[in-house]
Design a protein around this motif. Structure first.
Motif, short mmCIF file in Angstrom:
data_model
loop_
_atom_site.label_atom_id
_atom_site.label_comp_id
_atom_site.label_asym_id
_atom_site.label_seq_id
_atom_site.Cartn_x
_atom_site.Cartn_y
_atom_site.Cartn_z
N CYS A 16 0.82 -1.21 0.00
CA CYS A 16 0.00 0.00 0.00
C CYS A 16 0.85 1.26 0.00
CB CYS A 16 -0.96 0.01 1.20
SG CYS A 16 -0.15 0.11 2.82
N VAL A 17 2.06 1.21 0.61
CA VAL A 17 2.88 2.41 0.72
C VAL A 17 3.48 2.82 -0.62
CG1 VAL A 17 4.91 3.45 1.82
CG2 VAL A 17 3.34 2.04 3.17
N PRO A 18 4.21 1.93 -1.33
CA PRO A 18 4.74 2.36 -2.64
C PRO A 18 3.64 2.72 -3.64
CG PRO A 18 5.14 0.02 -2.24
CD PRO A 18 4.69 0.59 -0.96
N TRP A 19 2.50 2.02 -3.58
CA TRP A 19 1.40 2.33 -4.50
C TRP A 19 0.87 3.74 -4.23
CZ3 TRP A 19 -3.68 3.78 -4.16
CH2 TRP A 19 -4.45 3.69 -5.32
N ALA A 20 0.59 4.05 -2.96
CA ALA A 20 0.04 5.36 -2.62
C ALA A 20 1.07 6.46 -2.87
CB ALA A 20 -0.39 5.38 -1.15
#
Length: 267
Positions: free
Chosen positions: A155-159
């Motif tokens: 979720c972190v790299p995507w966001a």
């Protein structure tokens, strides 16, 4: 430029520098959405406390400057020699192998982050003849460490990628909804993995775009036009962010960079 496999993890090229000035040189380093690695060949750069310049530190092998929301001050005695690598937040997370909350709002000695590897790295790079050979050696080190890094929650790299692609304009609630998380959970993951909450990181991305625009010399007709172009509600909003991140007003900053304040009108 770094190896093509590293391009998404490093902002721009590697920088090798060998600078000489007539006397001491002090610089105001502005925050940006990157983590800076300095490999110092000497004399060591002095890092000053921006709140009280009587306090300072030097790191023999070099240092890492984590994500921050205010400026820092550096000073040299008149000479500096070394290498600078500007990591993207995810690049830094993978290379250093630690949650960036441990580096956020801090300047940390290279030895504290890499341990005994720091001295060997600096010595090996310094003894390697020529910048191209040094950069090739740096490629090898970065590729090895990144390949061995543990994966980060998706979720972190995507966001983060969405924040960067939108220049900080996407709503955090929309990101959380798309991921199926609460805003509280997404904020918590950002704070842990990157060291800053997503909303603050968005503001930093927007501010960095303004700085790059001013440095390019392609200034708009007025400060208001510049503010609106980069997603600020109005000039007052723009001025507040600018002062927080840089410690000076927009006009004070530009006066140091461009003649006649770059021709910009307004306060």
């Amino acid at each position: 430029m770094p190896d093509a496999r590293l391009r998404a993890l490093i902002r721009g090229p590697y920088w090798g520098y060998d600078e000489w000035t007539p006397g001491p040189m002090r610089r105001r380093e502005l925050p940006s959405p990157q983590v800076v690695l300095i490999i110092d060949f000497g004399p060591p750069i002095r890092i000053l406390d921006s709140r009280d310049t009587r306090h300072s530190a030097r790191y023999t092998e070099g240092f890492v400057a984590g994500l921050d929301d205010t400026f820092s001050l550096t000073e040299t005695s008149g000479a500096m020699h070394g290498i600078q690598v500007n990591f993207t937040p995810m690049g830094a997370r993978l290379f250093f192998g630690m949650p960036l909350r441990e580096l956020a709002r801090r300047v940390v000695g290279l030895r504290e982050v890499l341990g005994p590897t720091a001295s060997r790295l600096v010595e090996q790079l310094q003894e390697t003849p020529g910048w191209e050979a040094r950069f090739a050696l740096l490629d090898q080190l970065l590729l090895k460490r990144v390949s061995e890094a543990r994966a980060v929650a998706a979720c972190v790299p995507w966001a983060l990628e969405r924040l960067l692609a939108s220049h900080g304009a996407v709503e955090i609630g929309d990101l959380a909804d798309t991921l199926g998380y609460s805003q509280k959970h997404l904020i918590s993951r950002f704070n842990t993995e990157l060291g800053l909450p997503p909303k603050l990181l968005s503001r930093l991305i927007r501010f960095d775009r303004v700085i790059q625009r001013l440095k390019s010399g392609a200034a708009p007709a007025s400060w208001t036009a510049l503010a609106l172009e980069h997603g600020y509600y109005d000039q007052a909003h723009f001025n507040r962010d600018f002062r927080q991140f840089s410690g000076v007003t927009p006009r004070e900053y530009v006066r140091l960079q461009l003649p006649d304040a770059g021709g910009l009108k307004g306060d």
